[in-house]
Design an enzyme around this catalytic site. Structure first.
Site, mmCIF file in Angstrom:
data_model
loop_
_atom_site.group_PDB
_atom_site.id
_atom_site.type_symbol
_atom_site.label_atom_id
_atom_site.label_comp_id
_atom_site.label_asym_id
_atom_site.label_seq_id
_atom_site.Cartn_x
_atom_site.Cartn_y
_atom_site.Cartn_z
ATOM 1 N N ILE A 64 0.832 -1.217 0.000
ATOM 2 C CA ILE A 64 0.000 0.000 0.000
ATOM 3 C C ILE A 64 0.859 1.257 0.000
ATOM 4 C CG2 ILE A 64 -1.797 1.312 1.175
ATOM 5 C CD1 ILE A 64 -2.802 -1.215 2.459
ATOM 6 N N ARG A 68 6.620 6.343 8.216
ATOM 7 C CA ARG A 68 7.770 6.362 9.106
ATOM 8 C C ARG A 68 7.993 5.019 9.778
ATOM 9 N NH1 ARG A 68 6.689 11.001 13.044
ATOM 10 N NH2 ARG A 68 4.781 11.047 11.854
ATOM 11 N N PHE A 69 6.901 4.307 9.923
ATOM 12 C CA PHE A 69 6.904 3.053 10.650
ATOM 13 C C PHE A 69 7.551 1.935 9.841
ATOM 14 C CE2 PHE A 69 4.619 -0.590 12.450
ATOM 15 C CZ PHE A 69 4.715 -0.304 13.787
ATOM 16 N N VAL A 72 3.597 -0.752 4.533
ATOM 17 C CA VAL A 72 2.238 -1.203 4.856
ATOM 18 C C VAL A 72 1.711 -2.035 3.684
ATOM 19 C CG1 VAL A 72 -0.101 -0.477 5.473
ATOM 20 C CG2 VAL A 72 1.857 0.890 6.219
ATOM 21 N N ASP A 180 0.419 11.552 16.833
ATOM 22 C CA ASP A 180 0.628 11.702 15.388
ATOM 23 C C ASP A 180 -0.711 11.886 14.674
ATOM 24 O OD1 ASP A 180 2.190 11.937 13.132
ATOM 25 O OD2 ASP A 180 2.432 9.782 12.819
HETATM 26 P P1 ADP Z 1 1.440 7.797 6.910
HETATM 27 O O1 ADP Z 1 0.476 7.777 8.052
HETATM 28 O O2 ADP Z 1 2.482 8.858 7.095
HETATM 29 O O3 ADP Z 1 0.740 7.888 5.586
HETATM 30 P P2 ADP Z 1 1.690 4.953 7.221
HETATM 31 O O4 ADP Z 1 2.850 4.061 7.429
HETATM 32 O O5 ADP Z 1 0.688 5.016 8.318
HETATM 33 O O6 ADP Z 1 2.248 6.412 6.905
HETATM 34 O O7 ADP Z 1 0.918 4.530 5.927
HETATM 35 C C1 ADP Z 1 1.532 4.128 4.729
HETATM 36 C C2 ADP Z 1 0.426 3.899 3.701
HETATM 37 O O8 ADP Z 1 -0.468 2.872 4.124
HETATM 38 C C3 ADP Z 1 -0.445 5.130 3.477
HETATM 39 O O9 ADP Z 1 -0.783 5.180 2.112
HETATM 40 C C4 ADP Z 1 -1.671 4.857 4.309
HETATM 41 O O10 ADP Z 1 -2.799 5.515 3.782
HETATM 42 C C5 ADP Z 1 -1.800 3.349 4.207
HETATM 43 N N1 ADP Z 1 -2.434 2.779 5.405
HETATM 44 C C6 ADP Z 1 -1.985 2.860 6.674
HETATM 45 N N2 ADP Z 1 -2.799 2.210 7.536
HETATM 46 C C7 ADP Z 1 -3.806 1.700 6.782
HETATM 47 C C8 ADP Z 1 -4.984 0.925 7.075
HETATM 48 N N3 ADP Z 1 -5.281 0.529 8.314
HETATM 49 N N4 ADP Z 1 -5.808 0.606 6.052
HETATM 50 C C9 ADP Z 1 -5.516 0.996 4.791
HETATM 51 N N5 ADP Z 1 -4.437 1.698 4.440
HETATM 52 C C10 ADP Z 1 -3.578 2.070 5.418
#
Ligand code: ADP
Ligand code: MG
Length: 348
Positions: A64, A68-69, A72, A180
């Site tokens: 996806i 920072r983590f 995904v 955050d």
């Molecule tokens: P950020 O919050 O800075 O976008 P994340 O690591 O949380 O960074 O997210 C990376 C990507 O994954 C983003 O495109 C985010 O929209 C997507 N994403 C994060 N959590 C979910 C979730 N629970 N369901 C669907 N997409 C998600």
């Protein structure tokens, strides 16, 4: 139900149905749901057992995005899930990373609210650390506002802000500071808000801190969510150590103010300004221009309350919900002298 020590075992039963025996290894102090001292991360490990998802059980599908983590993925685990892989830092002590991760995960299992992403479990065996949550449908407010340039009318902006406040108020009642809150972490689908990534900030810092030991990385678009007390701590260099930034429920309210600003006018505060300039202005209590903001005085007053320089003067989410109940939903209808085309432009 509390802790009691005997010679080399500890008996614990705080949140689980059975009394559990655990070893005394990896002790770090921590608190359970009721605030009782559990005494050790070991207790968290035990309480977390039922949330442990064996990495082999996860089916990873589409990538996806990366935050920072870490990366995904969409995946399968008894249905559609989001899998957040944690990048472990090879230069950092694994045991320390793992206990920090477990402390954060221990918080997540306490959260059950319809405006919060559903925490399903975590992979807690290095090197595969991951958090598994429900997959958010729809788009983030970030995508809707800044990519698709959607404009919400006042009524919709208020409904979204109310749901964010409900979720945030619940988190705070559970003793969790989000740290955050931003439009990237708020999803909106079928008229429902879902907040993600609460309480994981320390894990992200832990992942990256040692790699950039002398500097906190400031991702673009992050600064405008940071309250003056945090900005000042950044300036003072407090962020060099891991968990030294003064995040609080009040700094979450400040970040909510920024989300409210974005909902109202589709831009970030201080948009396109260099980081140094934003840091200087926020640190000195200078607010961004309100020129573009739609809405009545009450709508802007709420923004000013959230953005109060002094954190103790910011309202709680409970108070914000009361304020929002009274906000006029159709700002232009209040003035009978307004020409009709303005009325139709702002109509719900
Ligand atoms: P950020 O919050 O800075 O976008 P994340 O690591 O949380 O960074 O997210 C990376 C990507 O994954 C983003 O495109 C985010 O929209 C997507 N994403 C994060 N959590 C979910 C979730 N629970 N369901 C669907 N997409 C998600
Ligand atoms: Mg996120």
């Amino acid at each position: 139900t509390n802790t009691s020590n005997d010679s080399d075992k500890t008996i614990i039963d705080s949140t689980m149905s059975e009394v559990t025996l655990l070893d005394r290894e990896d002790s770090v102090d921590s608190q359970d749901d009721e605030g009782h001292m559990l005494g050790r991360v070991g207790s968290i490990s035990v309480a977390l057992k039922e949330w442990d998802i064996p990495f082999e059980e996860l089916i990873r599908e589409d990538y996806i995005g990366t935050g920072r983590f870490g990366k995904v993925y969409k995946g399968q685990w008894h249905g559609d899930v989001a899998i957040k892989m944690l990048n472990m830092d090879p230069n950092t002590d694994n045991a320390a990373q793992l206990s920090a991760f477990k402390v954060e995960v221990a918080n997540l299992r306490k959260t059950r609210h319809e405006n919060l992403v559903l925490f399903m479990g975590a992979c807690m065996k290095p090197p595969h650390l991951a958090i598994v949550t429900s997959l958010c449908r729809g788009s983030s407010l970030f995508t809707l506002l800044h990519v698709r340039k959607e404009k919400f009318n006042m009524s919709k902006a208020i409904i979204i802000a109310q749901q964010v406040s409900q979720g945030m108020g619940y988190l705070h009642a559970k003793g969790i500071v989000h740290k955050d809150l931003k439009t990237k972490n708020i999803f909106f689908d079928k008229d429902k808000v879902v907040i993600t990534d609460f309480g994981l900030f320390n894990v992200t810092k832990l992942c990256h801190a040692s790699r950039h030991a002398d500097r906190l990385q400031i991702p673009p678009g992050w600064l405008c969510y940071l309250s003056p007390e945090i900005i000042k701590a950044l300036q003072a260099g407090a962020a060099y150590a891991n968990n030294d930034l003064p995040f609080s429920t009040m700094s979450d309210v400040y970040a909510f103010g920024t989300v409210w600003y974005e909902l109202l006018n589709g831009h970030w505060p201080f948009e396109d300004q260099p980081a140094e300039s934003i840091i200087w202005q926020v640190g000195h209590g200078i607010k961004p221009s309100f020129g573009l903001i739609r809405g009545s005085k009450d709508v802007k007053d709420m923004l000013l309350l959230c953005w109060n320089y002094k954190c103790e003067d910011r309202p709680s989410f409970g108070n914000l919900l009361k304020i929002m109940e009274r906000l006029p939903r159709k700002p232009f209808t209040r003035s009978p002298s307004h020409p009709i085309h303005l009325l139709s432009r702002s109509a719900d």
